[in-house]
Design an enzyme around this catalytic site. Structure first.
Site, short mmCIF file in Angstrom:
data_model
loop_
_atom_site.label_atom_id
_atom_site.label_comp_id
_atom_site.label_asym_id
_atom_site.label_seq_id
_atom_site.Cartn_x
_atom_site.Cartn_y
_atom_site.Cartn_z
N LYS A 79 -5.91 -7.50 -11.08
CA LYS A 79 -5.16 -6.27 -11.04
C LYS A 79 -4.00 -7.04 -11.11
CE LYS A 79 -3.33 -4.38 -7.19
NZ LYS A 79 -3.31 -3.58 -5.67
N SER A 154 -3.61 1.01 -4.65
CA SER A 154 -3.08 0.88 -5.76
C SER A 154 -4.44 0.09 -7.15
CB SER A 154 -1.99 -0.05 -5.13
OG SER A 154 -1.97 -1.37 -4.65
N SER A 178 -5.70 -0.87 -0.84
CA SER A 178 -5.94 -0.64 -2.20
C SER A 178 -6.89 -0.68 -2.68
CB SER A 178 -4.50 -1.57 -2.61
OG SER A 178 -3.46 -0.21 -2.35
N1 GLN Z 1 -1.49 2.79 0.03
C1 GLN Z 1 -1.15 1.36 0.80
C2 GLN Z 1 0.24 1.36 0.91
O1 GLN Z 1 1.22 1.87 -0.46
C3 GLN Z 1 -1.63 0.48 0.59
C4 GLN Z 1 -1.26 -0.51 -0.31
C5 GLN Z 1 -2.11 -1.18 -0.15
O2 GLN Z 1 -3.01 -1.98 0.45
N2 GLN Z 1 -1.87 -2.50 -1.37
O3 GLN Z 1 1.14 0.18 1.27
#
Ligand code: GLN
Length: 497
Positions: A79, A154, A178
């Site tokens: 990532k 994400s 994510s």
């Molecule tokens: N969807 C969650 C957020 O927006 C988790 C994101 C993540 O785990 N980086 O914070």
């Protein structure tokens, strides 16, 4: 079977057995990437030359008879919030658009040290804030199982890449789901280890009390191999625990679930969860029962009712302080202003996207006098109660099954206008993060229309190895996920970010 369809273990074994060379594997995976990337938009940077050079180096070490690591010659994608020496690391943000780190994140150096070949840096929601990989400087990644849908987020770029066969294994970061949720949306396996299991050094922080480096793969075995490489003490990250990890792959010898007690989430009925996903939860429970486990329904009233609110207060407060370093001076983009305050404000207004600005402003407000007492303080207390709720249940259960997401992958653009709707989709992943618990998304096959089904398996903190064992038994019964061969539209506009 094509080389790009193999798992990491099969690739590593094939290279050792000289069935194919590391260079063949890397070139095949790069070709797979370039044939689909115009449709998927999963990668921000492709490190083609350095990947081929590394693969050749593995081949010559093998030819010399040198010791090579467990992932020698296995291509992987990280990532784009993992610092990679000499390879641009953008976090999908304008503020870091031209930033090239001078060092590797610990996770990257462990993977490289094990012989893995860094092939590309994948797309994400800006600074890992989001659940759909739509908030990105290069535009959205598409779901390889259905190009009209989001891949989740994400870590949507990493998940799409593994599902589409760019590489057998990828790294993501999971703060509140994510890795687990995009793994679910793309139909692969993804594991968030216990908080403190893997070093976060060199991973650009979103919310340090929750962030955890997390692998994605097409088999539970590959997750275990990745954990063996990644999970170890690191003096550069004081939150990374300094204990000796078990040998994660040993847990894969578990043949059945006799004597195991598994709680199945029954707090929501079929109306509140997508019917197909409810079915997947039920069949995962059936698999556990047929493997000899005792199954019992459980509820998680605090976690499910207060998890999302508690998480967003905690994560945003964390984020507002973590992202303070992007001030136009120390890192990244800079926009002039008449005064120092104007310069800060102009830089941060111009170079952070809308969702990141929203979260920094809310998070900052939450830490001010009054809001702190009314929101941040109570959120920390609820977090403690949630941990107690999980701990009490673990006195009776070895693991729980719950959905990863309440919904199937939705259409691109559907939730963009309404952030709260997107936040609510995190209902089953964020409590696990708040508890610091390990969670694995396990693929449960595809619907008739080819959309992925999945379930989330959650264990006690530091019980990662045992959890992988249980997951491998479920995987054996549910079947290992296959590769996605996207239905490429005839006259589709082919685009690259
Ligand atoms: N969807 C969650 C957020 O927006 C988790 C994101 C993540 O785990 N980086 O914070």
């Amino acid at each position: 079977m094509e080389i790009y369809e193999l798992t990491a273990r099969e690739v590593a074994d094939g290279i050792k057995a000289k069935k194919f060379s590391a260079e063949d594997v890397t070139r095949t995976c790069l070709a797979r990437l370039s044939s689909l990337e115009g449709y998927l938009n999963a990668c921000i940077t492709v490190a083609e030359d350095s990947a081929v050079a590394k693969a050749r180096e593995i081949d010559s070490r093998l030819a010399r008879g040198d010791e090579i690591g467990p992932l020698a010659g296995v291509p992987y994608i990280a990532k784009d919030n993992f610092c990679s020496k000499g390879v641009r690391t953008t976090c999908s943000s304008k503020i870091l658009e031209n930033w090239t780190p001078t060092y590797d994140a610990s996770a990257i150096s462990y993977m490289n040290g094990a012989g893995a070949v860094l092939m590309a840096k994948s797309n994400l929601d800006e600074f890992a804030m989001g659940s759909s990989t739509e908030n990105s400087i290069i535009g959205p990644t598409k779901n390889p199982r259905d190009l009209r849908r989001v891949p989740g987020g994400s870590s949507g770029g990493s998940a799409a890449a593994v599902a589409a066969g760019y590489c057998p294994i990828a790294l993501g970061s999971d703060t509140g789901g994510s890795v687990r949720q995009p793994a679910a949306f793309c139909g692969i396996q993804g594991m968030k280890p216990s908080y403190g299991e893997v070093s976060r050094y060199g991973v650009v922080a979103y919310a340090s009390s929750l962030d955890q480096v997390s692998p994605l793969a097409r088999s539970v075995e590959d997750l275990a191999i990745a954990m063996e490489v990644l999970a170890r003490p690191d003096p550069n990250d004081t939150t990374c625990d300094a204990y000796d990890r078990p040998k994660f792959s040993d847990s894969l010898s578990l043949r059945d679930l006799k004597g195991k007690r598994i709680g199945v989430f029954a707090g929501f009925g079929a109306e509140e969860i997508d019917a197909d996903l409810y079915g997947a939860l039920t069949s995962a429970a059936e698999h556990c029962r047929s493997a000899g486990a005792e199954i019992e329904p459980i509820d998680l009233p605090i976690a499910v009712k207060y998890g999302v609110a508690t998480y967003y207060v905690t994560a945003l407060a964390d984020a507002s302080s973590q992202l303070a370093c992007y001030d136009g001076i120390r890192y990244g983009a800079h926009t002039d202003g008449q005064t120092l305050a104007d310069m800060y404000s102009n830089t941060r207004t111009v170079s952070f996207g809308e969702e990141v600005r929203r979260r920094i402003i809310l998070g900052t407000a939450l830490l001010t006098e009054g809001y702190y007492q009314n929101y941040y303080g109570p959120a920390l207390k609820v977090r403690t109660k949630m941990v107690k709720e999980f701990d009490d249940l673990f006195e009776r259960f070895d693991a729980y099954l719950l959905p990863t997401s309440p919904s199937m992958p939705y259409m691109l653009g559907m939730k963009e206008e309404d952030p709260t709707r997107m936040y609510l989709g995190d209902v089953f992943t964020v409590p696990i993060s708040l508890g610091g618990l390990p969670g694995i998304n396990i693929s449960m096959g595809l619907t008739g229309e080819g959309l992925p089904l999945s379930v989330q398996l959650v264990g006690q903190r530091y019980d990662d190895a045992r959890l992988l064992g249980i997951a491998s038994v479920i995987e054996r019964l549910a079947g290992r996920p296959g590769i996605a061969n996207p239905n490429l539209p005839q006259n589709a506009e082919k685009r690259r970010g």
